[in-house]
Scaffold this motif. Structure first.
Motif, PDB file in Angstrom:
ATOM      1  N   LYS A  30     -12.940  29.737  -7.125  1.00 37.43           N
ATOM      2  CA  LYS A  30     -11.587  29.970  -6.612  1.00 37.43           C
ATOM      3  C   LYS A  30     -10.705  28.743  -6.814  1.00 37.43           C
ATOM      4  N   THR A  31     -11.312  27.567  -6.674  1.00 39.41           N
ATOM      5  CA  THR A  31     -10.557  26.319  -6.825  1.00 39.41           C
ATOM      6  C   THR A  31      -9.887  26.229  -8.191  1.00 39.41           C
ATOM      7  N   THR A  32     -10.561  26.713  -9.223  1.00 31.65           N
ATOM      8  CA  THR A  32      -9.998  26.673 -10.576  1.00 31.65           C
ATOM      9  C   THR A  32      -8.704  27.479 -10.642  1.00 31.65           C
ATOM     10  N   LEU A  72       4.531  30.447  -4.623  1.00 34.62           N
ATOM     11  CA  LEU A  72       4.238  29.350  -3.690  1.00 34.62           C
ATOM     12  C   LEU A  72       3.612  29.882  -2.405  1.00 34.62           C
ATOM     13  N   LEU A  73       4.236  30.892  -1.813  1.00 36.45           N
ATOM     14  CA  LEU A  73       3.714  31.461  -0.566  1.00 36.45           C
ATOM     15  C   LEU A  73       2.326  32.059  -0.782  1.00 36.45           C
ATOM     16  N   TYR A  74       2.152  32.717  -1.931  1.00 35.62           N
ATOM     17  CA  TYR A  74       0.852  33.318  -2.228  1.00 35.62           C
ATOM     18  C   TYR A  74      -0.241  32.257  -2.333  1.00 35.62           C
ATOM     19  N   LEU A  75       0.018  31.198  -3.119  1.00 38.83           N
ATOM     20  CA  LEU A  75      -1.005  30.175  -3.333  1.00 38.83           C
ATOM     21  C   LEU A  75      -1.339  29.437  -2.040  1.00 38.83           C
ATOM     22  N   LEU A  76      -0.321  29.169  -1.226  1.00 38.74           N
ATOM     23  CA  LEU A  76      -0.585  28.520   0.060  1.00 38.74           C
ATOM     24  C   LEU A  76      -1.433  29.419   0.955  1.00 38.74           C
ATOM     25  N   ALA A  77      -1.102  30.711   0.996  1.00 36.49           N
ATOM     26  CA  ALA A  77      -1.870  31.647   1.820  1.00 36.49           C
ATOM     27  C   ALA A  77      -3.285  31.825   1.279  1.00 36.49           C
ATOM     28  N   LEU A 112      -5.206  29.734   0.114  1.00 39.98           N
ATOM     29  CA  LEU A 112      -6.092  28.633   0.500  1.00 39.98           C
ATOM     30  C   LEU A 112      -7.002  29.030   1.656  1.00 39.98           C
ATOM     31  N   SER A 113      -6.514  29.932   2.515  1.00 43.32           N
ATOM     32  CA  SER A 113      -7.287  30.263   3.714  1.00 43.32           C
ATOM     33  C   SER A 113      -7.497  31.763   3.938  1.00 43.32           C
ATOM     34  N   LYS A 114      -6.788  32.608   3.192  1.00 41.14           N
ATOM     35  CA  LYS A 114      -6.885  34.060   3.412  1.00 41.14           C
ATOM     36  C   LYS A 114      -7.456  34.764   2.185  1.00 41.14           C
ATOM     37  N   PRO A 115      -8.135  35.906   2.383  1.00 41.51           N
ATOM     38  CA  PRO A 115      -8.740  36.639   1.261  1.00 41.51           C
ATOM     39  C   PRO A 115      -7.716  37.507   0.519  1.00 41.51           C
ATOM     40  N   ILE A 116      -6.803  36.865  -0.178  1.00 44.33           N
ATOM     41  CA  ILE A 116      -5.745  37.614  -0.875  1.00 44.33           C
ATOM     42  C   ILE A 116      -5.740  37.306  -2.371  1.00 44.33           C
ATOM     43  N   GLU A 117      -6.903  36.983  -2.920  1.00 46.24           N
ATOM     44  CA  GLU A 117      -6.976  36.681  -4.351  1.00 46.24           C
ATOM     45  C   GLU A 117      -6.477  37.838  -5.197  1.00 46.24           C
ATOM     46  N   SER A 118      -6.669  39.059  -4.730  1.00 50.55           N
ATOM     47  CA  SER A 118      -6.271  40.239  -5.499  1.00 50.55           C
ATOM     48  C   SER A 118      -4.779  40.254  -5.789  1.00 50.55           C
ATOM     49  N   LEU A 119      -3.972  39.677  -4.901  1.00 46.71           N
ATOM     50  CA  LEU A 119      -2.530  39.646  -5.128  1.00 46.71           C
ATOM     51  C   LEU A 119      -2.177  38.792  -6.343  1.00 46.71           C
ATOM     52  N   GLY A 120      -2.977  37.767  -6.599  1.00 40.34           N
ATOM     53  CA  GLY A 120      -2.703  36.886  -7.734  1.00 40.34           C
ATOM     54  C   GLY A 120      -2.810  37.584  -9.070  1.00 40.34           C
ATOM     55  N   VAL A 121      -3.602  38.656  -9.129  1.00 39.06           N
ATOM     56  CA  VAL A 121      -3.740  39.429 -10.366  1.00 39.06           C
ATOM     57  C   VAL A 121      -2.387  39.982 -10.797  1.00 39.06           C
ATOM     58  N   VAL A 122      -1.528  40.288  -9.830  1.00 40.94           N
ATOM     59  CA  VAL A 122      -0.213  40.867 -10.113  1.00 40.94           C
ATOM     60  C   VAL A 122       0.889  39.812 -10.049  1.00 40.94           C
ATOM     61  N   LEU A 123       0.895  39.003  -8.995  1.00 43.90           N
ATOM     62  CA  LEU A 123       2.021  38.106  -8.731  1.00 43.90           C
ATOM     63  C   LEU A 123       2.145  36.977  -9.753  1.00 43.90           C
ATOM     64  N   LEU A 124       1.046  36.395 -10.186  1.00 43.08           N
ATOM     65  CA  LEU A 124       1.116  35.250 -11.089  1.00 43.08           C
ATOM     66  C   LEU A 124       1.606  35.629 -12.493  1.00 43.08           C
ATOM     67  N   PRO A 125       1.115  36.726 -13.092  1.00 41.99           N
ATOM     68  CA  PRO A 125       1.702  37.143 -14.377  1.00 41.99           C
ATOM     69  C   PRO A 125       3.186  37.512 -14.264  1.00 41.99           C
ATOM     70  N   ILE A 126       3.595  38.078 -13.121  1.00 46.42           N
ATOM     71  CA  ILE A 126       5.013  38.392 -12.932  1.00 46.42           C
ATOM     72  C   ILE A 126       5.838  37.111 -12.930  1.00 46.42           C
ATOM     73  N   ALA A 127       5.331  36.066 -12.264  1.00 47.85           N
ATOM     74  CA  ALA A 127       6.032  34.775 -12.256  1.00 47.85           C
ATOM     75  C   ALA A 127       6.191  34.252 -13.680  1.00 47.85           C
ATOM     76  N   ALA A 128       5.154  34.413 -14.509  1.00 45.64           N
ATOM     77  CA  ALA A 128       5.233  33.984 -15.910  1.00 45.64           C
ATOM     78  C   ALA A 128       6.310  34.767 -16.651  1.00 45.64           C
ATOM     79  N   CYS A 129       6.390  36.061 -16.391  1.00 44.65           N
ATOM     80  CA  CYS A 129       7.402  36.900 -17.055  1.00 44.65           C
ATOM     81  C   CYS A 129       8.818  36.485 -16.667  1.00 44.65           C
ATOM     82  N   THR A 130       9.029  36.144 -15.395  1.00 44.28           N
ATOM     83  CA  THR A 130      10.374  35.752 -14.966  1.00 44.28           C
ATOM     84  C   THR A 130      10.796  34.435 -15.620  1.00 44.28           C
TER      85      THR A 130
END
Length: 275
Positions: free
Chosen positions: A42-44, A87-92, A94-112
């Motif tokens: 996860k750290t990677t 930013l809010l996703y990555l901070l959250a 760190l302590s919450k089981p929300i890795e699945s959101l990164g599958v969608v949110l991070l590529p969207i950030a790249a597109c923007t």
């Protein structure tokens, strides 16, 4: 961004896009690989994500701040909102089981980032803009960002619920947290987003001259409708224990209305009417 992009900024943009995609890929692999062997840490994913965030933030600083004022053009605003969401996703994460959101949110950030780079625009807030308006804008973007995360969580929850009802949970579904945990996280986001949206609307009515002026009336009315949708959802959750598909429908409905309020009218004015 300005119409002319120095080579250095172009390389930074490309690096940020690649880092966002790699971070999203790490979180995707973590969900697909149920066994620890060969599963990236996860750290990677977090390090890659925060690195992309820093580069994205640097580019936003260059594009938002001009000598004439803050450039809040359509794609600049979209990119800034995506940066806040990441930013809010990555901070959250760190302590919450929300890795699945990164599958969608991070590529969207790249597109923007790409859209902001290839379709620059100018929509200035004067440098003497008062702090009240700035506070209203910031609270509005924070509200949108948190509720956008809740909407993505609702979509994942709907997919998870559908697969569980059919008794065919795949590897991706099995890797998600339990349904109750996913739903609890969604309502945490909705509660925080609702509070921020309330502050954004309240600050608008208090500090702006006329929230129902011709150029604001559509945004105001749609924002109020979105606020009502989330208010009804939270009341239904408290009073009747709403959950599952009912909660998902109300969440997505409220977010779609809010997205139309925040970016729909802005898109029409800047991209279609060219004002």
């Amino acid at each position: 961004m300005p119409s002319f992009h120095p080579m250095e900024n172009t390389l930074i943009m490309i690096a940020a896009v690649i880092l966002y995609i790699l971070s999203g890929a790490v979180f995707t692999l973590r969900l697909l690989k149920t066994e620890k062997a060969g599963r990236p840490p996860k750290t990677t994913g977090l390090v890659l994500g925060f690195s992309a965030l820093l580069l994205h933030g640097y580019l936003l600083y260059l594009s938002l701040h001009t000598m004439q004022g803050v450039n809040f053009s359509f794609f600049n605003a979209v990119s800034f909102a995506a940066w806040v969401i990441a930013l809010l996703y990555l901070l959250a994460a760190l302590s919450k089981p929300i890795e699945s959101l990164g599958v969608v949110l991070l590529p969207i950030a790249a597109c923007t980032l790409l859209l902001d780079y290839f379709f620059p625009g100018v929509r200035l807030l004067p440098p003497d803009t008062n702090w009240e308006l700035r506070a209203h804008v910031i609270s509005s973007i924070l509200a949108y960002s948190v509720l956008a995360m809740a909407a993505v969580q609702a979509v994942l929850l709907a997919i998870q619920d559908r697969h569980l009802r059919k008794h065919h949970p795949g590897g991706f579904i099995r890797a998600l947290p339990p349904l109750q945990t996913m739903e609890g996280l969604m309502f945490e986001m909705i509660t925080i987003g609702f509070i921020l949206l309330t502050l954004a609307l309240a600050s608008g009515f208090v500090f702006l001259d006329d929230m129902f002026a011709q150029h604001l009336v559509h945004k105001t009315l749609l924002s109020i409708l979105a606020w009502l949708a989330f208010a009804v959802l939270l009341w239904g959750r408290y009073r009747f224990g709403w959950r599952g598909r009912t909660a998902i429908r109300w969440t997505l409905t409220g977010f779609i209305v809010l997205a139309l309020a925040y970016f729909g009218s802005k898109a029409v004015v800047e991209l279609i009417l060219k004002r």
